[in-house]
Design a protein around this motif. Structure first.
Motif, PDB file in Angstrom:
ATOM      1  N   SER A  24      -4.228  -2.031 -10.482  1.00  0.00           N
ATOM      2  CA  SER A  24      -3.538  -0.478 -10.945  1.00  0.00           C
ATOM      3  C   SER A  24      -4.275   0.421 -11.390  1.00  0.00           C
ATOM      4  CB  SER A  24      -2.157  -0.845 -11.573  1.00  0.00           C
ATOM      5  OG  SER A  24      -1.231  -1.252 -12.672  1.00  0.00           O
ATOM      6  N   ASP A  25      -3.607   1.419 -12.003  1.00  0.00           N
ATOM      7  CA  ASP A  25      -4.271   2.666 -12.371  1.00  0.00           C
ATOM      8  C   ASP A  25      -3.812   2.751 -13.659  1.00  0.00           C
ATOM      9  OD1 ASP A  25      -4.510   3.620 -10.002  1.00  0.00           O
ATOM     10  OD2 ASP A  25      -3.249   5.178 -10.270  1.00  0.00           O
TER      11      ASP A  25
ATOM     12  N   GLU B 101     -12.555   1.167  -9.391  1.00  0.00           N
ATOM     13  CA  GLU B 101     -13.201   0.496 -10.393  1.00  0.00           C
ATOM     14  C   GLU B 101     -12.843  -0.098 -10.928  1.00  0.00           C
ATOM     15  OE1 GLU B 101     -17.375  -0.037  -9.200  1.00  0.00           O
ATOM     16  OE2 GLU B 101     -17.137   0.571 -11.610  1.00  0.00           O
ATOM     17  N   TRP B 102     -12.440  -1.461 -10.857  1.00  0.00           N
ATOM     18  CA  TRP B 102     -12.227  -2.679 -13.006  1.00  0.00           C
ATOM     19  C   TRP B 102     -13.431  -3.799 -12.882  1.00  0.00           C
ATOM     20  CZ3 TRP B 102      -9.241  -0.952  -7.964  1.00  0.00           C
ATOM     21  CH2 TRP B 102      -7.856  -0.722  -8.631  1.00  0.00           C
TER      22      TRP B 102
ATOM     23  N   TYR C  83      -2.420  -5.282   0.167  1.00  0.00           N
ATOM     24  CA  TYR C  83      -2.478  -3.758  -0.125  1.00  0.00           C
ATOM     25  C   TYR C  83      -1.867  -3.074  -1.228  1.00  0.00           C
ATOM     26  CZ  TYR C  83      -1.797   0.756   1.871  1.00  0.00           C
ATOM     27  OH  TYR C  83      -1.672   1.964   1.428  1.00  0.00           O
ATOM     28  N   ALA C  84      -1.408  -3.865  -1.858  1.00  0.00           N
ATOM     29  CA  ALA C  84      -1.303  -2.967  -3.678  1.00  0.00           C
ATOM     30  C   ALA C  84      -2.297  -3.626  -4.426  1.00  0.00           C
ATOM     31  CB  ALA C  84       0.312  -3.487  -3.832  1.00  0.00           C
ATOM     32  N   GLY C  85      -2.951  -4.836  -3.696  1.00  0.00           N
ATOM     33  CA  GLY C  85      -3.423  -5.253  -5.253  1.00  0.00           C
ATOM     34  C   GLY C  85      -3.488  -6.221  -5.844  1.00  0.00           C
ATOM     35  N   SER C  86      -2.559  -7.419  -5.224  1.00  0.00           N
ATOM     36  CA  SER C  86      -2.036  -8.193  -5.998  1.00  0.00           C
ATOM     37  C   SER C  86      -2.143  -9.274  -5.686  1.00  0.00           C
ATOM     38  CB  SER C  86      -0.859  -8.602  -5.588  1.00  0.00           C
ATOM     39  OG  SER C  86       0.082  -7.586  -6.795  1.00  0.00           O
ATOM     40  N   MET C  87      -2.734 -10.391  -6.257  1.00  0.00           N
ATOM     41  CA  MET C  87      -3.749 -11.606  -6.056  1.00  0.00           C
ATOM     42  C   MET C  87      -3.425 -12.620  -7.223  1.00  0.00           C
ATOM     43  SD  MET C  87      -7.371 -10.524  -7.512  1.00  0.00           S
ATOM     44  CE  MET C  87      -6.406  -8.478  -7.747  1.00  0.00           C
TER      45      MET C  87
END
Length: 331
Positions: A286-287, A247-248, A269-273
């Motif tokens: 990312s982490d 969660e961010w 998929y990798a969390g880019s937007m």
């Protein structure tokens, strides 16, 4: 498309496919209705259909009209596109409900042998756009529903084949309030807007990644954007499991999700937007937190930068600038 070589471009009510390596248009959609226009579309890579090694399944939403504007109709057409030859084969043509609005289609998702086409409301009155968002995993419909009474977001899961076989009088789409879900979880309160993105894992079979982003209601005094990542396992002969992963949280006083955050693959998929604050940015979850890179494009609504697409897997970002399509790759 995955791999970053092929890109679909919708403009002037049409649709075409470009080969980036050849820097050329290899296919244009031939609309069977003379006054039909492409409202929305979705594409999904399909291997081995009819002996073709590399092809694409296309679901195209069409709005048509008569020359004297006396009649308007909506259709969904399914095609197979051979990327090697630049030819397409029609598979299905499906009439869908009439709407007063000229842009009735809001979402299209494809997964395996199922496609989800969302038309929101079929009239200008009682439009419930923004109160739900949906996606597909193999065999199941995933919904993110705003519960107005409880002021919560609820993540729900339904068996897609039970829905397809149910009597139309039994199931009330899109909220499905009177059809029991097999999974439900309340995840947020006082939400202003929200979005989900679902992608199959390219590395682990029978597994998908679910992203949820929601903005808090500014009236509550908490101007924040929340991001959540879920891991979904959906074995062929076993129960589905949905597990929260990360969660961010960030201040939306500076960073806001694009208003046109309505494309399939909104979060990769990798969390880019794509996001913006006076300028367009490419951001990744990312982490280590949230990183942002300037796309070097002034954002003017209705002009340059009004259409931005983030590839689901390849790290490519495509957007319009000066009448051209710009493609950039990020790691």
């Amino acid at each position: 498309m995955p791999g970053g070589r092929f890109i679909f471009v919708s403009h002037h009510d049409g649709l075409e496919c470009m080969d980036i390596y050849k820097n050329d248009v290899i296919w244009e959609y031939d609309c069977r209705w003379p006054l039909g226009k492409v409202n929305l579309y979705a594409a999904n890579v399909h291997h081995g259909l009819g002996g073709i090694e590399y092809g694409v399944i296309l679901v195209v939403a069409i709005r048509t009209r008569e020359p004297n504007f006396s009649s308007r109709k909506n259709y969904v057409e399914v095609l197979h596109l051979n990327l090697n030859e630049g030819t397409s084969t029609p598979l299905h043509v499906i009439p869908v409900p009439y709407t007063q609005r000229d842009n009735p289609f809001t979402q299209i998702h494809i997964n395996d042998d199922c496609a989800l086409v969302n038309m929101g409301s079929t009239s200008t009155a009682g439009n419930i756009l923004g109160s739900f968002d949906m996606g597909l995993i193999p065999g199941h419909l995933v919904g993110l529903i705003m519960n107005v009474k409880k002021k919560t977001l609820e993540l729900r899961l339904w068996d897609i084949y039970q829905l397809l076989s149910a009597d139309d009088d039994t199931v009330f789409l899109p909220l499905l309030d009177n059809f029991p879900s097999i999974y439900s979880e309340a995840i947020g309160r006082d939400v202003f807007m929200f979005r989900i993105s679902i992608h199959p894992s390219p590395l682990v079979s029978n597994s998908s990644r679910l992203w949820i982003v929601y903005l808090s209601d500014p009236k509550t005094g908490e101007d924040i954007t929340m991001y959540r990542k879920y891991l979904i396992t959906h074995p062929i002969n076993g129960p589905v499991a949905i597990n929260p992963s990360c969660e961010w949280k960030e201040d939306i006083g500076k960073w806001i999700i694009l208003p046109k955050f309505d494309y399939e693959g909104g979060i990769s998929y990798a969390g880019s937007m794509a996001g913006y604050y006076r300028r367009l940015y490419f951001q990744t979850l990312s982490d280590d937190g949230i990183s942002k890179k300037d796309l070097q494009l002034d954002y003017t609504h209705g002009q340059e930068g009004n259409c931005v697409f983030v590839s689901a897997f390849s790290g490519a970002v495509a957007y319009d600038k000066g009448g051209s399509v710009v493609i950039r790759y990020y790691r």
